[in-house]
Design an enzyme around this catalytic site. Structure first.
Site, PDB file in Angstrom:
ATOM      1  N   LYS A  52      11.067   3.067  -2.294  1.00  0.00           N
ATOM      2  CA  LYS A  52      11.315   1.523  -2.009  1.00  0.00           C
ATOM      3  C   LYS A  52      12.743   1.347  -2.820  1.00  0.00           C
ATOM      4  O   LYS A  52      13.746   0.852  -2.343  1.00  0.00           O
ATOM      5  CB  LYS A  52      10.193   0.805  -2.791  1.00  0.00           C
ATOM      6  CG  LYS A  52       9.082   0.427  -1.972  1.00  0.00           C
ATOM      7  CD  LYS A  52       8.030  -0.003  -2.683  1.00  0.00           C
ATOM      8  CE  LYS A  52       6.831  -0.101  -1.737  1.00  0.00           C
ATOM      9  NZ  LYS A  52       5.497  -0.507  -2.262  1.00  0.00           N
ATOM     10  N   GLN A  96       3.313  -2.708  -7.725  1.00  0.00           N
ATOM     11  CA  GLN A  96       2.679  -1.667  -6.774  1.00  0.00           C
ATOM     12  C   GLN A  96       1.359  -1.602  -7.204  1.00  0.00           C
ATOM     13  O   GLN A  96       0.633  -1.584  -8.441  1.00  0.00           O
ATOM     14  CB  GLN A  96       3.454  -0.263  -7.326  1.00  0.00           C
ATOM     15  CG  GLN A  96       2.965   0.976  -6.514  1.00  0.00           C
ATOM     16  CD  GLN A  96       3.384   0.613  -4.944  1.00  0.00           C
ATOM     17  OE1 GLN A  96       4.402   0.117  -4.504  1.00  0.00           O
ATOM     18  NE2 GLN A  96       2.795   1.469  -4.063  1.00  0.00           N
ATOM     19  N   ASP A 119       5.796  -8.979  -1.115  1.00  0.00           N
ATOM     20  CA  ASP A 119       4.750  -8.106  -0.077  1.00  0.00           C
ATOM     21  C   ASP A 119       3.740  -8.838   0.698  1.00  0.00           C
ATOM     22  O   ASP A 119       3.122  -8.429   1.478  1.00  0.00           O
ATOM     23  CB  ASP A 119       3.562  -7.540  -1.478  1.00  0.00           C
ATOM     24  CG  ASP A 119       3.991  -6.135  -1.707  1.00  0.00           C
ATOM     25  OD1 ASP A 119       4.297  -5.325  -0.753  1.00  0.00           O
ATOM     26  OD2 ASP A 119       3.753  -5.677  -2.818  1.00  0.00           O
TER      27      ASP A 119
HETATM   28  N1  GUN Z   1       0.064   0.116  -2.582  1.00  0.00           N
HETATM   29  C1  GUN Z   1       0.112   0.878  -1.279  1.00  0.00           C
HETATM   30  N2  GUN Z   1       0.696   0.117  -0.345  1.00  0.00           N
HETATM   31  C2  GUN Z   1       1.153  -0.876  -1.111  1.00  0.00           C
HETATM   32  C3  GUN Z   1       2.089  -2.177  -0.588  1.00  0.00           C
HETATM   33  O1  GUN Z   1       2.534  -2.143   0.540  1.00  0.00           O
HETATM   34  N3  GUN Z   1       2.594  -2.987  -1.713  1.00  0.00           N
HETATM   35  C4  GUN Z   1       2.169  -2.709  -2.884  1.00  0.00           C
HETATM   36  N4  GUN Z   1       2.647  -3.666  -3.923  1.00  0.00           N
HETATM   37  N5  GUN Z   1       1.339  -1.916  -3.161  1.00  0.00           N
HETATM   38  C5  GUN Z   1       0.852  -0.927  -2.339  1.00  0.00           C
END
Ligand code: GUN
Length: 289
Positions: A52, A96, A119
């Site tokens: 990211k 996350q 998200d």
């Molecule tokens: N953990 C696995 N996929 C994601 C996601 O798309 N967003 C977040 N915040 N955590 C994750």
């Protein structure tokens, strides 16, 4: 022989479009900033967070990384989220997942301002999606829609079957496919005769988290198959929920793992970050998503 839906290529296209859009914002003095919070040192999460941050740098979005220790309390995490909610220069906040067990994910997600919920996990974002109002859309399902559209696959009027009803993929994807005028069925562990239901699909999306579970028996000749899984096979090799070797000859189009849905999630996160700026600045008449 199925055509291969190349998520790497399509995600790159999207990131390049966003990069241009971000450059136009920068010319007008508008910058975009994403705050990424990771609690603990889950190795998979560290990889995702790294991807990211890399995508942010590519597109021209500033990223602020908060790497907090495993023993961070819920109160401490909530205090940080509230501080970031208030910061004008922070446009998006991403915590996350998964979080350590002593922290309630739902409470954390609810604390993120819906204005910064890139998200798309906040109940307000989920609710807006379900009634067709404006709000952030969860990145993986949004990525599936872009994969289909940019591969010229029609959703309107098609039988769409989703295997998996998670809050992050299955449920929001059902809403998005409905919005595109698909006829949508969501299957899960209690579905009677799963194979027969899956075989109805013109578009079959699999998001269950079980390595290679869906073989050719689940697939109608000529179906489009989208594999959201990210699993390990018996040899520890990365694979999806779909048994690719068995399904590929029967499908008309299919996503590989890796290189299918995976890269799209990050591209759509970047799109949501840019969306924060679109909302505040009506500069993007030529947006493509
Ligand atoms: N953990 C696995 N996929 C994601 C996601 O798309 N967003 C977040 N915040 N955590 C994750």
């Amino acid at each position: 022989m199925a055509s291969i839906i190349d998520g790497k290529k399509i995600s790159q296209q999207i990131k390049d479009e966003l990069k241009e859009e971000v450059a136009r914002y920068r010319e007008k003095g508008v910058s975009i900033c994403l705050a990424v919070i990771q609690v603990g040192n889950d190795p998979a999460s560290a990889v995702y967070v790294g991807n990211k941050k890399k995508a942010c740098a590519y597109v021209g979005i500033e990223s602020l990384a908060y790497e907090l220790p495993e023993e961070t309390t819920q109160e401490e995490l909530l205090a940080l989220v509230k501080e970031l909610n208030e910061k004008k220069e922070v446009n998006g906040i991403l915590v996350q997942l998964p979080l350590p067990e002593h922290i309630d994910e739902n409470v954390v997600i609810r604390t993120i301002s819906p204005e910064k919920d890139v998200d798309g996990f906040h109940p307000q974002s989920v609710g807006a999606l379900s009634i067709g109002q404006r709000g952030f859309v969860s990145c993986t399902p949004a990525g599936v829609i872009q994969l289909l559209k940019r591969s010229g696959i029609q959703i309107d009027g098609k039988e769409c079957v989703i295997i998996g009803r998670s809050n992050i993929v299955g449920k929001p994807l059902a809403m998005l496919l409905l919005r595109e005028n698909g006829t949508v069925t969501v299957c899960h562990s209690h579905t009677a005769d799963l194979k027969a239901v899956a075989r109805r699909a013109d578009i079959l999306v699999v998001a269950i988290g079980r390595a290679k579970m869906v073989d050719a028996d689940y697939v109608k000749e000529g179906a489009v198959v989208i594999d959201v899984g990210m699993d390990r096979d018996e040899n520890g090799k990365l694979c999806g929920d779909v048994d690719y070797a068995s399904v590929e000859p029967k499908a008309s189009a299919i996503t590989p793992v890796p290189g299918g849905v995976g890269p799209m999630t990050v591209a759509m996160l970047m799109n949501n970050c840019v969306e924060t700026a679109r909302r505040e600045n009506a500069l993007s008449a030529d947006r493509t998503i």
